[in-house]
Design a protein around this motif. Structure first.
Motif, PDB file in Angstrom:
ATOM      1  N   LEU A 302      28.522 -11.976  64.924  1.00  0.00           N
ATOM      2  CA  LEU A 302      27.582 -12.874  65.603  1.00  0.00           C
ATOM      3  C   LEU A 302      28.232 -13.609  66.769  1.00  0.00           C
ATOM      4  CD1 LEU A 302      25.741 -14.396  62.510  1.00  0.00           C
ATOM      5  CD2 LEU A 302      24.715 -12.952  64.294  1.00  0.00           C
ATOM      6  N   ARG A 303      29.543 -13.827  66.690  1.00  0.00           N
ATOM      7  CA  ARG A 303      30.255 -14.524  67.775  1.00  0.00           C
ATOM      8  C   ARG A 303      30.394 -13.671  69.021  1.00  0.00           C
ATOM      9  NH1 ARG A 303      35.855 -16.103  65.478  1.00  0.00           N
ATOM     10  NH2 ARG A 303      36.147 -16.731  67.658  1.00  0.00           N
ATOM     11  N   HIS A 304      30.221 -12.355  68.890  1.00  0.00           N
ATOM     12  CA  HIS A 304      30.552 -11.468  70.008  1.00  0.00           C
ATOM     13  C   HIS A 304      29.367 -10.568  70.381  1.00  0.00           C
ATOM     14  CE1 HIS A 304      34.796 -12.575  69.927  1.00  0.00           C
ATOM     15  NE2 HIS A 304      34.736 -12.495  68.622  1.00  0.00           N
ATOM     16  N   LEU A 305      28.163 -11.114  70.334  1.00  0.00           N
ATOM     17  CA  LEU A 305      26.985 -10.317  70.636  1.00  0.00           C
ATOM     18  C   LEU A 305      26.692 -10.301  72.127  1.00  0.00           C
ATOM     19  CD1 LEU A 305      24.520 -11.354  67.797  1.00  0.00           C
ATOM     20  CD2 LEU A 305      25.883  -9.287  67.976  1.00  0.00           C
ATOM     21  N   GLY A 306      26.023  -9.210  72.563  1.00  0.00           N
ATOM     22  CA  GLY A 306      25.529  -9.157  73.919  1.00  0.00           C
ATOM     23  C   GLY A 306      26.339  -8.282  74.839  1.00  0.00           C
ATOM     24  N   GLY A 307      25.668  -7.261  75.430  1.00  0.00           N
ATOM     25  CA  GLY A 307      26.295  -6.433  76.446  1.00  0.00           C
ATOM     26  C   GLY A 307      27.426  -5.582  75.908  1.00  0.00           C
ATOM     27  N   GLU A 308      28.334  -5.205  76.820  1.00  0.00           N
ATOM     28  CA  GLU A 308      29.487  -4.413  76.433  1.00  0.00           C
ATOM     29  C   GLU A 308      30.471  -5.320  75.679  1.00  0.00           C
ATOM     30  OE1 GLU A 308      31.032  -2.418  79.883  1.00  0.00           O
ATOM     31  OE2 GLU A 308      29.041  -1.968  80.645  1.00  0.00           O
ATOM     32  N   GLN A 309      30.973  -4.843  74.563  1.00  0.00           N
ATOM     33  CA  GLN A 309      31.689  -5.700  73.639  1.00  0.00           C
ATOM     34  C   GLN A 309      33.147  -5.965  74.016  1.00  0.00           C
ATOM     35  OE1 GLN A 309      30.061  -7.219  70.752  1.00  0.00           O
ATOM     36  NE2 GLN A 309      28.594  -6.704  72.340  1.00  0.00           N
ATOM     37  N   GLY A 310      33.730  -5.129  74.859  1.00  0.00           N
ATOM     38  CA  GLY A 310      35.111  -5.368  75.245  1.00  0.00           C
ATOM     39  C   GLY A 310      36.076  -5.134  74.099  1.00  0.00           C
ATOM     40  N   HIS A 311      37.299  -5.667  74.254  1.00  0.00           N
ATOM     41  CA  HIS A 311      38.344  -5.382  73.288  1.00  0.00           C
ATOM     42  C   HIS A 311      38.106  -6.082  71.947  1.00  0.00           C
ATOM     43  CE1 HIS A 311      40.159  -3.441  76.592  1.00  0.00           C
ATOM     44  NE2 HIS A 311      40.643  -4.509  77.177  1.00  0.00           N
ATOM     45  N   ALA A 312      37.310  -7.156  71.931  1.00  0.00           N
ATOM     46  CA  ALA A 312      37.022  -7.820  70.666  1.00  0.00           C
ATOM     47  C   ALA A 312      36.309  -6.888  69.695  1.00  0.00           C
ATOM     48  CB  ALA A 312      36.172  -9.068  70.903  1.00  0.00           C
ATOM     49  N   ARG A 373      44.465  -1.302  66.123  1.00  0.00           N
ATOM     50  CA  ARG A 373      45.554  -2.287  66.053  1.00  0.00           C
ATOM     51  C   ARG A 373      46.359  -2.315  67.353  1.00  0.00           C
ATOM     52  NH1 ARG A 373      45.893  -0.278  60.533  1.00  0.00           N
ATOM     53  NH2 ARG A 373      45.255  -1.931  59.091  1.00  0.00           N
ATOM     54  N   ASN A 374      46.560  -1.143  67.959  1.00  0.00           N
ATOM     55  CA  ASN A 374      47.254  -1.112  69.246  1.00  0.00           C
ATOM     56  C   ASN A 374      46.459  -1.850  70.320  1.00  0.00           C
ATOM     57  OD1 ASN A 374      49.448   0.275  68.308  1.00  0.00           O
ATOM     58  ND2 ASN A 374      48.871   2.257  69.174  1.00  0.00           N
ATOM     59  N   VAL A 375      45.140  -1.623  70.334  1.00  0.00           N
ATOM     60  CA  VAL A 375      44.289  -2.300  71.314  1.00  0.00           C
ATOM     61  C   VAL A 375      44.377  -3.816  71.141  1.00  0.00           C
ATOM     62  CG1 VAL A 375      41.891  -2.694  72.019  1.00  0.00           C
ATOM     63  CG2 VAL A 375      42.695  -0.364  71.594  1.00  0.00           C
ATOM     64  N   ILE A 376      44.262  -4.267  69.899  1.00  0.00           N
ATOM     65  CA  ILE A 376      44.326  -5.701  69.621  1.00  0.00           C
ATOM     66  C   ILE A 376      45.684  -6.268  70.036  1.00  0.00           C
ATOM     67  CG2 ILE A 376      44.330  -7.428  67.778  1.00  0.00           C
ATOM     68  CD1 ILE A 376      42.355  -5.509  66.281  1.00  0.00           C
ATOM     69  N   ALA A 377      46.751  -5.563  69.669  1.00  0.00           N
ATOM     70  CA  ALA A 377      48.095  -6.059  69.965  1.00  0.00           C
ATOM     71  C   ALA A 377      48.363  -6.121  71.460  1.00  0.00           C
ATOM     72  CB  ALA A 377      49.138  -5.169  69.278  1.00  0.00           C
ATOM     73  N   GLU A 378      48.003  -5.042  72.179  1.00  0.00           N
ATOM     74  CA  GLU A 378      48.391  -4.934  73.579  1.00  0.00           C
ATOM     75  C   GLU A 378      47.420  -5.633  74.527  1.00  0.00           C
ATOM     76  OE1 GLU A 378      48.800  -0.755  74.257  1.00  0.00           O
ATOM     77  OE2 GLU A 378      50.348  -0.503  72.713  1.00  0.00           O
ATOM     78  N   ARG A 379      46.116  -5.527  74.232  1.00  0.00           N
ATOM     79  CA  ARG A 379      45.121  -5.994  75.212  1.00  0.00           C
ATOM     80  C   ARG A 379      44.539  -7.356  74.876  1.00  0.00           C
ATOM     81  NH1 ARG A 379      41.954  -0.178  76.049  1.00  0.00           N
ATOM     82  NH2 ARG A 379      43.862   1.089  76.221  1.00  0.00           N
ATOM     83  N   ILE A 380      44.664  -7.795  73.622  1.00  0.00           N
ATOM     84  CA  ILE A 380      44.180  -9.121  73.257  1.00  0.00           C
ATOM     85  C   ILE A 380      45.344 -10.097  73.093  1.00  0.00           C
ATOM     86  CG2 ILE A 380      42.906 -10.473  71.550  1.00  0.00           C
ATOM     87  CD1 ILE A 380      41.242  -8.032  70.924  1.00  0.00           C
ATOM     88  N   LEU A 381      46.372  -9.667  72.347  1.00  0.00           N
ATOM     89  CA  LEU A 381      47.509 -10.549  72.081  1.00  0.00           C
ATOM     90  C   LEU A 381      48.592 -10.467  73.143  1.00  0.00           C
ATOM     91  CD1 LEU A 381      47.840  -9.977  68.224  1.00  0.00           C
ATOM     92  CD2 LEU A 381      46.584 -11.776  69.434  1.00  0.00           C
ATOM     93  N   GLY A 382      48.532  -9.435  74.001  1.00  0.00           N
ATOM     94  CA  GLY A 382      49.519  -9.339  75.074  1.00  0.00           C
ATOM     95  C   GLY A 382      50.894  -8.898  74.624  1.00  0.00           C
TER      96      GLY A 382
END
Length: 389
Positions: A302-312, A373-382
């Protein structure tokens, strides 16, 4: 006075709930609960008829803008639609890939000519779609795609193989990621092509699954063709378009998936009472934990609704896939020794057995857990990128 806000939402809820009650009757009544993961073979033609019945009443593509044939529903009303559809135990829709994936992609990235050609037929459920992403050597790593396409005499000529292609045996069209720039590698040089399935250069081979059904298929392209203008986005820029499609896939409709998960959890709890497993404190704790975790997944979505969802969206996929796989394991735990026996000959499975076997694939399809997990690590957590060959 026109209703607004919560009043409008409640009026809409009453409208869709009433329509479903009035229409899931007669010849459609038997379709309640039919279809779904691991059971896409159930009453396919009848479910197609139901989808077209919905289309005639204006209940397909409800999130799309009105100018493209949708209802232009707000986010809250989209949530209500999917909630009520799931709560009515309405049958799994056969047009998901066109309605929820390709359609929004064409609205965001397609040309006016592509939109005019394809969107009305998706709304009317006249053409069905499948997704040509994964390959034997490029499952969740979409940048490793090796299927090639080259322009010849005004057409793309496509050669290669796709795998795990859901419902390809029923599809009229496929949106295909192919390498169109010779010598390119990784994310560069890929294009997003719209390819007709009914042609001599396309062969579909069903894959027999653990559930003894064949939702997934291999698809072979041997000099298959499609018109030059049927590339979505820029030639060579298909990776970005493909990622947009995956973002739409993990949008509002995932809430309906979670309501279906709740129904499955209720079935597991009922089985625990039936077998006496509910009296085992460890199993009872696991059931309580499953209930709480599902609510956490819902609140995250519910926190991430709407349009293209992105890396979340990778977080959402990781959460629900692990939860659902664990639910399948819990289903077998509460079933006890009886869960090891088929419900009938030659290989008839009950719903909990189907849940267990099909959910083994949840952490693989749609992007494996390792990739998420790679996406989360690299693109969200940096964090530093994983070493690659």
């Amino acid at each position: 006075m026109e209703a607004t806000g919560l009043d409008a939402d409640e009026l809409f809820r009453a409208e869709i709930r009433g329509w479903l009650e009035q229409n899931l009757t007669g010849r459609f009544a038997a379709l309640r609960g039919r279809g779904g993961s691991g059971r896409e073979h159930e009453d396919f033609e009848a479910r197609l008829e139901w989808n077209r019945h919905m289309a005639a009443a204006g209940w397909t593509c409800v999130a799309w803008p009105k100018e493209h044939g949708g209802r232009g529903l707000s986010i809250s009303q989209q949530v209500i639609f999917h909630e009520e559809y799931a709560r009515a135990d309405a049958p799994a829709r056969v047009n998901h890939l066109g309605e929820e994936l390709l359609g929004p992609t064409l609205i965001a990235h397609g040309t006016p000519e592509q939109q005019a050609r394809f969107l009305p037929r998706i709304v009317a459920v006249e053409e069905l779609w499948c997704q040509g992403y994964s390959e034997p050597g490029a499952g969740s790593d979409l940048a490793a795609v090796s299927t090639k396409a080259a322009l010849q005499d005004g057409q793309w000529v496509i050669n290669g193989q796709k795998v795990w292609t859901s419902l390809a045996q029923h599809a009229d069209w496929c949106f295909v990621i192919a390498r169109t720039t010779p010598g390119s590698s990784r994310h560069q040089g890929l294009s997003y092509l719209l390819v007709p399935m009914d042609q001599p250069g396309v062969e579909v081979r069903p894959i027999l699954q653990l559930t003894a059904t064949s939702e997934f298929n291999e698809v072979f392209f041997d000099d298959a063709r499609t018109d030059a203008e049927l590339v979505v986005g820029a030639e060579g820029g298909g990776f970005a378009v493909a990622m947009a499609t995956l973002g739409f896939e993990r949008g509002v409709s995932t809430l309906a998936q979670q309501i279906a998960f709740r129904s499955e959890l209720d079935a597991v709890i009922a089985a625990a009472h039936r077998t006496g497993a509910i009296d085992d404190p460890l199993l009872r704790d696991r059931l309580v934990e499953a209930h709480m975790d599902l609510e956490v997944i819902r609140q995250h979505a519910l926190r991430h609704l709407g349009g293209e969802q992105g890396h979340a969206a990778s977080v959402t996929k990781l959460l629900w896939s692990q939860w659902h796989r664990s639910l399948g394991e819990l289903a077998m735990a509460v079933s006890g020794p009886q869960g090891l026996l088929t419900a009938g000959e030659p290989y008839l499975l009950d719903d909990l057995q189907t849940l267990f076997l099909f959910s083994r694939a949840d952490t693989i399809y749609g992007g494996s857990d390792e990739i998420q997990r790679n996406v989360i690590a690299e693109r969200i957590l940096g964090l530093p990128r994983e070493a690659r060959p």
